[in-house]
Design a protein around this motif. Structure first.
Motif, short mmCIF file in Angstrom:
data_model
loop_
_atom_site.label_atom_id
_atom_site.label_comp_id
_atom_site.label_asym_id
_atom_site.label_seq_id
_atom_site.Cartn_x
_atom_site.Cartn_y
_atom_site.Cartn_z
N ARG A 1 0.81 -1.21 0.00
CA ARG A 1 0.00 0.00 0.00
C ARG A 1 0.85 1.27 0.00
N PHE A 2 2.03 1.20 0.58
CA PHE A 2 2.86 2.40 0.67
C PHE A 2 4.23 2.18 0.03
N GLY A 3 4.27 1.23 -0.92
CA GLY A 3 5.55 0.84 -1.53
C GLY A 3 6.30 1.99 -2.15
N PHE A 4 5.62 2.79 -2.98
CA PHE A 4 6.31 3.87 -3.67
C PHE A 4 6.82 4.91 -2.69
N LEU A 5 6.01 5.25 -1.70
CA LEU A 5 6.44 6.23 -0.70
C LEU A 5 7.65 5.71 0.08
N ILE A 6 7.67 4.39 0.33
CA ILE A 6 8.80 3.80 1.03
C ILE A 6 10.06 3.89 0.17
N VAL A 7 9.91 3.60 -1.13
CA VAL A 7 11.06 3.70 -2.05
C VAL A 7 11.56 5.15 -2.10
N PHE A 8 10.62 6.09 -2.20
CA PHE A 8 10.97 7.51 -2.25
C PHE A 8 11.75 7.90 -1.00
N ALA A 9 11.20 7.53 0.17
CA ALA A 9 11.84 7.90 1.44
C ALA A 9 13.19 7.20 1.60
N ALA A 10 13.28 5.94 1.15
CA ALA A 10 14.52 5.19 1.30
C ALA A 10 15.66 5.83 0.51
N PHE A 11 15.37 6.23 -0.71
CA PHE A 11 16.42 6.85 -1.52
C PHE A 11 16.73 8.26 -1.02
N PHE A 12 15.75 8.94 -0.48
CA PHE A 12 15.99 10.26 0.10
C PHE A 12 16.98 10.14 1.26
N VAL A 13 16.73 9.15 2.14
CA VAL A 13 17.63 8.93 3.28
C VAL A 13 19.01 8.48 2.81
N LEU A 14 19.05 7.60 1.81
CA LEU A 14 20.32 7.10 1.29
C LEU A 14 21.19 8.24 0.74
N PHE A 15 20.58 9.10 -0.07
CA PHE A 15 21.34 10.20 -0.66
C PHE A 15 21.79 11.19 0.41
N ALA A 16 20.92 11.42 1.41
CA ALA A 16 21.28 12.33 2.49
C ALA A 16 22.43 11.77 3.32
N PHE A 17 22.42 10.47 3.54
CA PHE A 17 23.49 9.83 4.32
C PHE A 17 24.80 9.81 3.53
N TRP A 18 24.70 9.57 2.23
CA TRP A 18 25.90 9.45 1.40
C TRP A 18 26.61 10.79 1.25
N ASN A 19 25.82 11.84 1.06
CA ASN A 19 26.41 13.16 0.88
C ASN A 19 25.53 14.20 1.57
N PRO A 20 26.00 14.79 2.68
CA PRO A 20 25.18 15.76 3.43
C PRO A 20 24.76 16.97 2.60
N VAL A 21 25.46 17.21 1.50
CA VAL A 21 25.09 18.33 0.63
C VAL A 21 23.67 18.16 0.09
N PHE A 22 23.24 16.91 -0.03
CA PHE A 22 21.92 16.62 -0.59
C PHE A 22 20.81 17.33 0.17
N LEU A 23 20.95 17.44 1.50
CA LEU A 23 19.89 18.03 2.33
C LEU A 23 19.96 19.55 2.41
N GLN A 24 20.98 20.14 1.86
CA GLN A 24 21.08 21.59 1.92
C GLN A 24 19.98 22.24 1.08
N GLY A 25 19.49 23.36 1.59
CA GLY A 25 18.38 24.03 0.93
C GLY A 25 18.67 24.38 -0.52
N GLY A 26 19.90 24.79 -0.78
CA GLY A 26 20.26 25.14 -2.15
C GLY A 26 20.17 23.95 -3.09
N ASN A 27 20.57 22.77 -2.59
CA ASN A 27 20.52 21.58 -3.44
C ASN A 27 19.08 21.13 -3.67
N LEU A 28 18.25 21.19 -2.63
CA LEU A 28 16.84 20.81 -2.79
C LEU A 28 16.15 21.75 -3.77
N LEU A 29 16.53 23.02 -3.71
CA LEU A 29 15.97 23.98 -4.67
C LEU A 29 16.47 23.67 -6.08
#
Length: 321
Positions: free
Chosen positions: A14-42
């Protein structure tokens, strides 16, 4: 144990896609902290603007029960007409932008004539338009060379390089189009008729819906929308590059069908398309930050896309059960 296993399976489905979305979001944030910076999200939002615009136009066509393989040609014509209007005919930036939208609409009109007038299937009609439009661009540019205009007016360049209250203009344009498409396709009688056409065209005809008139308008409006993406592309690099629109086609198709799979009834919808585009933008940005080489990145991006589609389809089936 069986109950827990079934519960876990239901949650995944039921929530597979959201789980995939969140999993990759966390993975990228963990791999490179720059990912979570406001400038990068923009940057993700800004970098997804043209794809968002293209996917919105395609969503409209798919909602009618068809497909449009020529959306990239509409983008190219939008860019070409605008650049030529300024560089060759000396038009001001606003007139050039209008010329670009008109140029893109010609692609939609041609598609509509083929589909509505000659009753050719949308797949074959738009595929023909793609080949014809590609050839026209090569002929006009003597083999596919770009048309540069370095003295492009600042007002036109600001379509891609400016900002409104700190938000990139192209992101604002994409957001405005999202709102327009949402209101038209999801909150209007016109939108209900389009969805009716897409689900049961014979029933829609019996119900008195003017299918041909609506279909004609959808092709033209979708092409005009994609032409706006062409204006942004031209403003960003100060030139028209032939056949550049094709690079957005496959991603736009993927975003639309991810969004459709997220819908309980499997219908193309604006919010689902937005989710699909942002997911693709996030993956592309995250893989770039991981420093992967070109071939590896493309392979991983394909695997991630297939996984997301699989989870989205499974989620739709779970909701329907």
């Amino acid at each position: 144990m069986t109950t827990r296993a079934n519960t876990l399976r239901d949650v995944l489905l039921r929530f597979g896609f959201l789980i995939v979305f969140a999993a990759f979001f966390v993975l990228f944030a963990f791999w490179n902290p720059v990912f979570l910076q406001g400038g990068n999200l923009l940057n993700i939002v800004e970098g997804s603007a043209i794809l968002m615009i293209m996917a919105l136009g395609l969503t409209l066509i798919v909602a009618t029960g068809g497909i449009d393989l020529s959306i990239g040609i509409a983008l190219d014509f939008g860019a070409a007409f605008a650049v030529v209007a300024m560089s060759t005919y000396g038009l001001d930036w606003f007139s050039a932008a209008c010329a670009g939208v008109i140029g893109g609409s010609l692609v939609g009109i041609f598609n509509a004539i083929l589909v509505v007038g000659l009753r050719i299937s949308p797949f074959l009609a738009t595929l023909s338009t793609f080949f014809i439009g590609s050839s026209v661009q090569r002929i006009f540019t003597n083999g596919g060379g770009p048309i540069s205009y370095r003295r492009m007016p600042t007002e036109f360049r600001n379509i891609a390089q400016g900002d409104i209250l700190g938000v990139p203009t192209e992101a604002v344009i994409a957001a405005v189009l999202v709102v327009i498409y949402y209101l038209l396709l999801e909150r209007s009688i016109w939108g209900r008729r389009i969805h009716a056409m897409g689900m049961q065209r014979p029933a829609a005809i019996v119900a008195g819906i003017r299918v041909n008139r609506i279909l004609f308008g959808c092709f033209v409006f979708a092409a005009m929308t994609c032409a706006v993406g062409g204006l942004i592309a031209a403003a960003n690099i100060r030139m028209f590059t032939p056949l550049s629109g094709f690079s957005y086609l496959l991603d736009a198709i993927a975003a639309v069908f991810i969004g459709a799979a997220l819908h309980p009834r499997g219908r193309p919808n604006v919010l689902g398309t937005v989710a699909g585009v942002l997911f693709l933008g996030m993956v592309a940005n995250g893989l770039n930050l991981m420093g992967l080489n070109f071939n590896t990145k493309d392979a991983l991006q394909g695997i991630i896309l297939v996984s997301a589609l699989a989870f989205a389809v499974a989620q739709r089936r779970a909701r329907g059960s």
